[in-house]
Design a protein around this motif. Structure first.
Motif, PDB file in Angstrom:
ATOM      1  N   CYS A  15     -10.807 -50.084 -50.112  1.00  9.03           N
ATOM      2  CA  CYS A  15     -12.144 -49.680 -49.754  1.00  9.03           C
ATOM      3  C   CYS A  15     -12.387 -47.950 -49.827  1.00  9.03           C
ATOM      4  O   CYS A  15     -13.627 -47.505 -50.135  1.00  9.03           O
ATOM      5  N   CYS A  52     -16.202 -46.426 -50.982  1.00 10.59           N
ATOM      6  CA  CYS A  52     -17.205 -47.541 -50.804  1.00 10.59           C
ATOM      7  C   CYS A  52     -18.174 -46.847 -49.551  1.00 10.59           C
ATOM      8  O   CYS A  52     -17.891 -46.589 -48.612  1.00 10.59           O
ATOM      9  N   LYS A  54     -20.256 -48.522 -47.939  1.00 11.85           N
ATOM     10  CA  LYS A  54     -20.331 -49.523 -46.770  1.00 11.85           C
ATOM     11  C   LYS A  54     -18.871 -49.770 -46.019  1.00 11.85           C
ATOM     12  O   LYS A  54     -18.753 -50.455 -45.128  1.00 11.85           O
ATOM     13  N   TYR A  55     -17.985 -48.621 -46.187  1.00 14.69           N
ATOM     14  CA  TYR A  55     -16.627 -48.534 -45.555  1.00 14.69           C
ATOM     15  C   TYR A  55     -16.789 -47.763 -44.256  1.00 14.69           C
ATOM     16  O   TYR A  55     -17.154 -46.488 -44.566  1.00 14.69           O
ATOM     17  N   CYS A  59     -15.437 -53.131 -43.522  1.00 14.73           N
ATOM     18  CA  CYS A  59     -16.630 -53.511 -44.258  1.00 14.73           C
ATOM     19  C   CYS A  59     -17.857 -53.703 -43.430  1.00 14.73           C
ATOM     20  O   CYS A  59     -17.815 -54.640 -42.625  1.00 14.73           O
ATOM     21  N   PRO A  66     -19.701 -58.027 -52.135  1.00 12.23           N
ATOM     22  CA  PRO A  66     -19.348 -58.405 -53.684  1.00 12.23           C
ATOM     23  C   PRO A  66     -18.309 -59.545 -53.682  1.00 12.23           C
ATOM     24  O   PRO A  66     -17.210 -59.323 -53.099  1.00 12.23           O
ATOM     25  N   CYS A  69     -14.987 -58.062 -54.020  1.00  7.77           N
ATOM     26  CA  CYS A  69     -14.277 -57.631 -52.944  1.00  7.77           C
ATOM     27  C   CYS A  69     -13.650 -58.746 -52.026  1.00  7.77           C
ATOM     28  O   CYS A  69     -12.423 -58.775 -51.546  1.00  7.77           O
TER      29      CYS A  69
END
Ligand code: SF4
Ligand code: SF4
Length: 167
Positions: A15, A52, A54-55, A59, A66, A69
């Motif tokens: 990630c 990412c 969103k990391y 997560c 997604p 992932c």
């Protein structure tokens, strides 16, 4: 939380841009993912670059992450889930990768090598080309040789333990 998740939480290498440069999205999930984060869109095919957004110690959109992932299992996680690798050994390998990454990043500063990519993954792709160019110009110093060796060791570790193809 099962034991397999325990190795992903302190890891995050898939990630944070170490193992993967981008996450591909399929057409069906584009509207939902677009609601959650900025994505690149090339003629209807969406993706986002790593690291990412969103990391953050895991997560932050785990239940809505997604498909790529959700379906991703690296070789290390697979070995762990198949009880071929205990948690301590897996964490030790993860830490080795992080250590190598840090050594390479320090060498880049020391050698004044500036790379344009955002993620460590694409930086390493760039770095290989930079080192090849320096080699072709017969300008390799001892520090460049050491950096090349560090990069090769990291590559080998990722290929052997995580099942990831070379940078
Ligand atoms: S790289 Fe593997 S072990 Fe690390 S977080 Fe991703 S799936 Fe889990
Ligand atoms: S959406 Fe979640 S699982 Fe996917 S790359 Fe980002 S942090 Fe990792």
């Amino acid at each position: 939380m099962d034991d397999s998740l325990n190795i992903c939480l302190p890891c995050g290498l898939c990630c944070d841009g170490t193992l993967i440069g981008h996450v591909q999205l399929n057409r069906e999930e584009l509207p939902a993912v677009r609601e959650l984060m900025d994505i690149e869109d090339e003629s209807g095919n969406g993706f986002f670059l790593q690291p990412c957004s969103k990391y953050c110690d895991g997560c932050s959109i785990y239940s809505q992450r997604p498909k790529q992932c959700a379906s991703f299992n690296c070789g290390l996680l697979t070995s762990h889930e198949e009880n071929k690798l205990d948690s301590d050994s897996a964490i030790e390998i993860i830490n080795r990768v992080k250590q190598k990454k840090s050594t390479i990043e320090k060498s880049l500063v020391l050698l004044n090598i500036e790379l344009q990519s955002q993620s460590f993954y694409f930086k390493m792709v760039e770095l290989k080309k930079v080192l090849q160019k320096i080699k072709s110009e017969s300008s390799l110093t001892q520090k460049h040789i050491e950096l090349t060796a560090e990069l090769k060791e990291l590559d080998d570790l990722l290929i052997e333990k995580f099942g990831i193809s070379s940078y």
